[in-house]
Design an enzyme around this catalytic site. Sequence first.
Site, PDB file in Angstrom:
ATOM      1  CG  HIS A   1      -0.326   5.639   2.407  1.00  0.00           C
ATOM      2  ND1 HIS A   1      -1.651   5.524   2.493  1.00  0.00           N
ATOM      3  CD2 HIS A   1       0.383   5.413   2.816  1.00  0.00           C
ATOM      4  CE1 HIS A   1      -1.652   4.764   3.952  1.00  0.00           C
ATOM      5  NE2 HIS A   1       0.008   4.550   4.299  1.00  0.00           N
TER       6      HIS A   1
ATOM      7  CG  HIS B   1       0.294   0.267   2.574  1.00  0.00           C
ATOM      8  ND1 HIS B   1       1.115  -0.413   2.927  1.00  0.00           N
ATOM      9  CD2 HIS B   1      -0.090   0.985   3.471  1.00  0.00           C
ATOM     10  CE1 HIS B   1       1.631  -0.280   3.601  1.00  0.00           C
ATOM     11  NE2 HIS B   1       0.982   0.994   4.884  1.00  0.00           N
TER      12      HIS B   1
END
Length: 667
Positions: free
Chosen positions: A79, A63
Amino acid sequence: MVKKMQTVTVLTPVNGTVIPLKSVKDPVFSAGMLGLGFGVQPSDGQIVAPVSGKVTMVAETKHAIGFSTPADNLEVLVHLGIDTVDLKGAPFTLTVKVGDEVRAGDVIATMDLAAIEQANKQTTVILAVTNSSDKLDSLDIATGTATAGQTVATGRLNANTFNAKRQGRLPQEGKYDELAAAIVANVGGVENIKSLIHCITRLRFYLKDEQQANDEVIANLKGVIDVAKAGGQYQVIIGPAVTDVYDAVIKLIGPELSNDAETAKAVAETNAAANRPTTLWGQIKYAFSSLIGVITGSMIPVIGLLAASGILKGVLALLTTFNIVDPKASTYIIINAMGDSVFYFLPIFVGFTAAKKLGSDPVIMGIIGGVLTYPTLVSIAGGGKTLGTFLGMSVNASFFGLPVHMASYTYSIFPMIAGAWLASKLEPWLKRVIPVVLRMIFVPLFEVVIISGVIILFLGPIITVISTGLANAIVAIYNLSPAISGLIIGGFYQVLVIFGLHWALIPIVANDIASTGHSYLNAIISATMVAQGGAVLAIAMKSKLANIKELAWPATISAFSGVTEPAMYGINLKYGRAFVTASIGAAVGGFLTGLLHVNMWGFSGSLIGFTSFVNPKGLDFSFWGYWIATLATIVVSFTLTWFFGFKDEDVATVKTAPKKRHLGETA
């Protein structure tokens, strides 16, 4: 010709709508804890590299991806989504790995937006320059619709990074990423970590199952000193590089597993334990050094404003001196408000910055500063109305029948710093005893009432008693010997300014000018302003550090304009010896001012107020005595500071001091 700092550009990593970082619905990112950046509400799931450089980090759950730029050593984090670490990588497909070189705009990943939304997670893609506090002065964001690979952020390298790059000495970045990955793998992986904090030497993991951690492997990693277990924490002892390793681990596991409040608390506790000396004299020096650190740290964010306002006040003094602006005209009132507002409302700003420094709520402390500068309270303090006396103080107000001496808190800093310290102790206790559903209302309520009350009912009167006693003593010494009093007042007046104890002298000066038309005492005070300017002028000319010069030159102008706070709090007091050398110069100037019986017929002092030393009845020796004392003050403070008061190495010492601790902290 002024050289422009080099700019850097960052691309949007995905098609969509670019939003300011503060609009991102994640408190860690939106508060800027991981650096400057922006968010993107994606319209599709193709992710591209926002910069050219090396991939330095790929989260185990896919992620988050980190990059380092070769030219400027910027660390850039992409992110993918918010709280998507819980999805264990399912919605993400990566086409890069750690060590790969990428060009800005290259496709690096895809994310399944529908799967993320179905899992009740937000798809916002966040970009943060995680070392922006060290590298960038600013990052300007172009919000709105943008396509992947489009330039949406332009940053300016700060002076230190720009100069270091120009000299070919940029430090290597990302050297702790390998160690971080090894630590994470051997504590059981991301899925075994509940949260992570750090103190001054240790990473402190809260693990779901400590049995999964491989103590022997971790203890033998290069860069790890040892492993310890205490207080429900799995502690990895790193040493002075702990913050660098911590940053690398957080990049790997995600900011949602960090806890900045607990980290700040752990750092404060271990700092205190590691630094507190055992001897009485050592404890006194430690306490004083800590106090000065809090004062300067609280003032640094507003130093630029103070310097600018000081220069503006100096210009206004010249305009009135040469009858260009009438002091009673609205033009004067408007310009004076521009120059004076930051000083008048200083308790609000200092309350905010001191709270951030000491760990209390900045907004609440700003409100308390507003209480102290509330117009009706200020009018009570300055109204001259006396209801009686109590413990030797004039009583000008009452509170539920209690006699109160209402002091003026405009221009003051020390009461707010004391209040912020009290709030840092009171706030955690209130949060423990007040139920969660009631905290939002009752924590601020009790905090504002209690701390405002303590300052108004106790701290203010105490400061008034002390400052009044000092003022009476100074007047007695002056009556005994002008030269000796000049030496003492000159040497210590700016120390009184630090603690707000100088205000008792201002009414004496005002009374002298109102009743006799002049003030010998104000002439001595003027020399102390010149001394601070002379010291910071030496630093401005001697230092080769761009960030010091940028602060020292405006502070010099401000001090010579009669406002010493930028010089004191921004430079001289912060680096210690410079404040001492300035005080010695002030003592010499004060001694000569008293010895030569220099008189002053106005309020404005320092260099900008030279006309205040002209006798309205005709030029006399006070004018020439002023210049003799002033030039001597500048020469002494400048020379002592140049040779003994400051060197560029002091800046590095102050910046790295918190990391220079022994490893014998308590677990």
